[in-house]
Motif scaffolding. Sequence first.
Motif, PDB file in Angstrom:
ATOM      1  N   ALA A 147       0.840  -1.210   0.000  1.00  0.00           N
ATOM      2  CA  ALA A 147       0.000   0.000   0.000  1.00  0.00           C
ATOM      3  C   ALA A 147       0.868   1.251   0.000  1.00  0.00           C
ATOM      4  CB  ALA A 147      -0.925  -0.017   1.210  1.00  0.00           C
ATOM      5  N   LEU A 148       1.946   1.249   0.772  1.00  0.00           N
ATOM      6  CA  LEU A 148       2.836   2.414   0.827  1.00  0.00           C
ATOM      7  C   LEU A 148       3.560   2.620  -0.498  1.00  0.00           C
ATOM      8  CD1 LEU A 148       4.220   4.642   2.520  1.00  0.00           C
ATOM      9  CD2 LEU A 148       5.969   2.943   3.066  1.00  0.00           C
ATOM     10  N   LEU A 149       4.119   1.554  -1.069  1.00  0.00           N
ATOM     11  CA  LEU A 149       4.893   1.686  -2.308  1.00  0.00           C
ATOM     12  C   LEU A 149       4.031   2.124  -3.485  1.00  0.00           C
ATOM     13  CD1 LEU A 149       7.193  -1.440  -1.953  1.00  0.00           C
ATOM     14  CD2 LEU A 149       7.907   0.956  -1.849  1.00  0.00           C
ATOM     15  N   ARG A 150       2.735   1.818  -3.442  1.00  0.00           N
ATOM     16  CA  ARG A 150       1.832   2.205  -4.523  1.00  0.00           C
ATOM     17  C   ARG A 150       1.156   3.553  -4.263  1.00  0.00           C
ATOM     18  NH1 ARG A 150       0.890  -1.296  -8.315  1.00  0.00           N
ATOM     19  NH2 ARG A 150      -1.200  -0.532  -8.764  1.00  0.00           N
ATOM     20  N   SER A 151       1.452   4.173  -3.117  1.00  0.00           N
ATOM     21  CA  SER A 151       0.804   5.436  -2.757  1.00  0.00           C
ATOM     22  C   SER A 151       1.322   6.591  -3.621  1.00  0.00           C
ATOM     23  CB  SER A 151       1.049   5.752  -1.281  1.00  0.00           C
ATOM     24  OG  SER A 151       2.400   6.110  -1.068  1.00  0.00           O
ATOM     25  N   ARG A 152       0.525   7.641  -3.693  1.00  0.00           N
ATOM     26  CA  ARG A 152       0.939   8.840  -4.448  1.00  0.00           C
ATOM     27  C   ARG A 152       2.198   9.456  -3.854  1.00  0.00           C
ATOM     28  NH1 ARG A 152      -4.597  12.135  -5.635  1.00  0.00           N
ATOM     29  NH2 ARG A 152      -5.475  10.569  -7.015  1.00  0.00           N
ATOM     30  N   THR A 153       2.295   9.420  -2.545  1.00  0.00           N
ATOM     31  CA  THR A 153       3.462  10.012  -1.887  1.00  0.00           C
ATOM     32  C   THR A 153       4.743   9.371  -2.377  1.00  0.00           C
ATOM     33  OG1 THR A 153       2.158  10.477   0.087  1.00  0.00           O
ATOM     34  CG2 THR A 153       4.541  10.449   0.343  1.00  0.00           C
ATOM     35  N   VAL A 154       4.794   8.045  -2.345  1.00  0.00           N
ATOM     36  CA  VAL A 154       6.015   7.343  -2.749  1.00  0.00           C
ATOM     37  C   VAL A 154       6.232   7.469  -4.251  1.00  0.00           C
ATOM     38  CG1 VAL A 154       7.148   5.094  -2.872  1.00  0.00           C
ATOM     39  CG2 VAL A 154       5.959   5.782  -0.786  1.00  0.00           C
ATOM     40  N   ARG A 155       5.184   7.347  -5.041  1.00  0.00           N
ATOM     41  CA  ARG A 155       5.339   7.503  -6.493  1.00  0.00           C
ATOM     42  C   ARG A 155       5.817   8.905  -6.848  1.00  0.00           C
ATOM     43  NH1 ARG A 155       2.613   3.755 -10.132  1.00  0.00           N
ATOM     44  NH2 ARG A 155       1.922   1.992  -8.915  1.00  0.00           N
ATOM     45  N   GLY A 156       5.457   9.880  -6.028  1.00  0.00           N
ATOM     46  CA  GLY A 156       5.888  11.256  -6.272  1.00  0.00           C
ATOM     47  C   GLY A 156       7.373  11.487  -6.047  1.00  0.00           C
ATOM     48  N   TRP A 157       8.047  10.545  -5.406  1.00  0.00           N
ATOM     49  CA  TRP A 157       9.485  10.684  -5.193  1.00  0.00           C
ATOM     50  C   TRP A 157      10.286  10.509  -6.472  1.00  0.00           C
ATOM     51  CZ3 TRP A 157       9.721   6.683  -0.676  1.00  0.00           C
ATOM     52  CH2 TRP A 157       9.142   7.234   0.471  1.00  0.00           C
ATOM     53  N   PHE A 158       9.661   9.936  -7.497  1.00  0.00           N
ATOM     54  CA  PHE A 158      10.402   9.572  -8.698  1.00  0.00           C
ATOM     55  C   PHE A 158       9.940  10.424  -9.867  1.00  0.00           C
ATOM     56  CE2 PHE A 158       9.861   5.900  -5.946  1.00  0.00           C
ATOM     57  CZ  PHE A 158      11.183   5.661  -5.643  1.00  0.00           C
ATOM     58  N   PRO A 159      10.887  11.011 -10.586  1.00  0.00           N
ATOM     59  CA  PRO A 159      10.505  11.853 -11.725  1.00  0.00           C
ATOM     60  C   PRO A 159       9.913  11.018 -12.856  1.00  0.00           C
ATOM     61  CG  PRO A 159      12.884  11.585 -11.634  1.00  0.00           C
ATOM     62  CD  PRO A 159      12.321  10.924 -10.403  1.00  0.00           C
ATOM     63  N   LEU A 160       8.957  11.621 -13.530  1.00  0.00           N
ATOM     64  CA  LEU A 160       8.396  10.986 -14.718  1.00  0.00           C
ATOM     65  C   LEU A 160       9.320  11.272 -15.897  1.00  0.00           C
ATOM     66  CD1 LEU A 160       4.684  12.014 -14.209  1.00  0.00           C
ATOM     67  CD2 LEU A 160       5.742   9.816 -13.699  1.00  0.00           C
ATOM     68  N   ALA A 161       9.327  10.412 -16.864  1.00  0.00           N
ATOM     69  CA  ALA A 161      10.197  10.586 -18.031  1.00  0.00           C
ATOM     70  C   ALA A 161       9.856  11.894 -18.740  1.00  0.00           C
ATOM     71  CB  ALA A 161      10.032   9.417 -18.987  1.00  0.00           C
ATOM     72  N   GLY A 162      10.858  12.676 -19.038  1.00  0.00           N
ATOM     73  CA  GLY A 162      10.675  13.908 -19.802  1.00  0.00           C
ATOM     74  C   GLY A 162      10.155  15.081 -18.994  1.00  0.00           C
TER      75      GLY A 162
END
Length: 173
Positions: A147-162
């Motif tokens: 649940a944590l790894l799929r959360s918006r908070t954690v996903r927001g740590w990584f830049p999207l391509a481009g």
Amino acid sequence: MTAISPTAVGWFWIGAGAAKGLGIAAYLWVLGRAGGFETPAPGWFGGVASLLSRHLIPFAVGWAALGAFMVVSGVFLRRRRPWARMGLEVVCWFGLFEAPTVALLLYGVSTTVRHAHLASADRLAPLLCLGIWICVAWLSIYLISLALLRSRTVRGWFPLAGTVRGGQGRPPA
């Protein structure tokens, strides 16, 4: 409320990976000292027990490798590498299958050992019960972590391509 940081989650996975890798070695060592691998068992159970005991080393090596991968992924999650989050998510999905399966196996072995009236049943029963509770604890860790790894908070740590860091701002020129 303070947001969770990649450093905290990374350190958690470093600790969890070390516990997974070292824990299986310690558990198998204690189980072996209790006579779990030397107990002659009747019938089909004896064949299964013999097969499993011959393959404990590859099983332990696989678990140690999984623990090492968790440690490495935790280190790189702290450095915000996207593959580390994805790798840990795969570990969690695997764990959702693995933990209940191993717990059921341990329960089945425990039940069979008790009913077979084996000499080492008194020594093995508490260790098998401990193994079941360890599986329950890991299942909880996998569920919460997924649940944590799929959360918006954690996903927001990584830049999207481009895009600029965290997917905010304008794409680079």
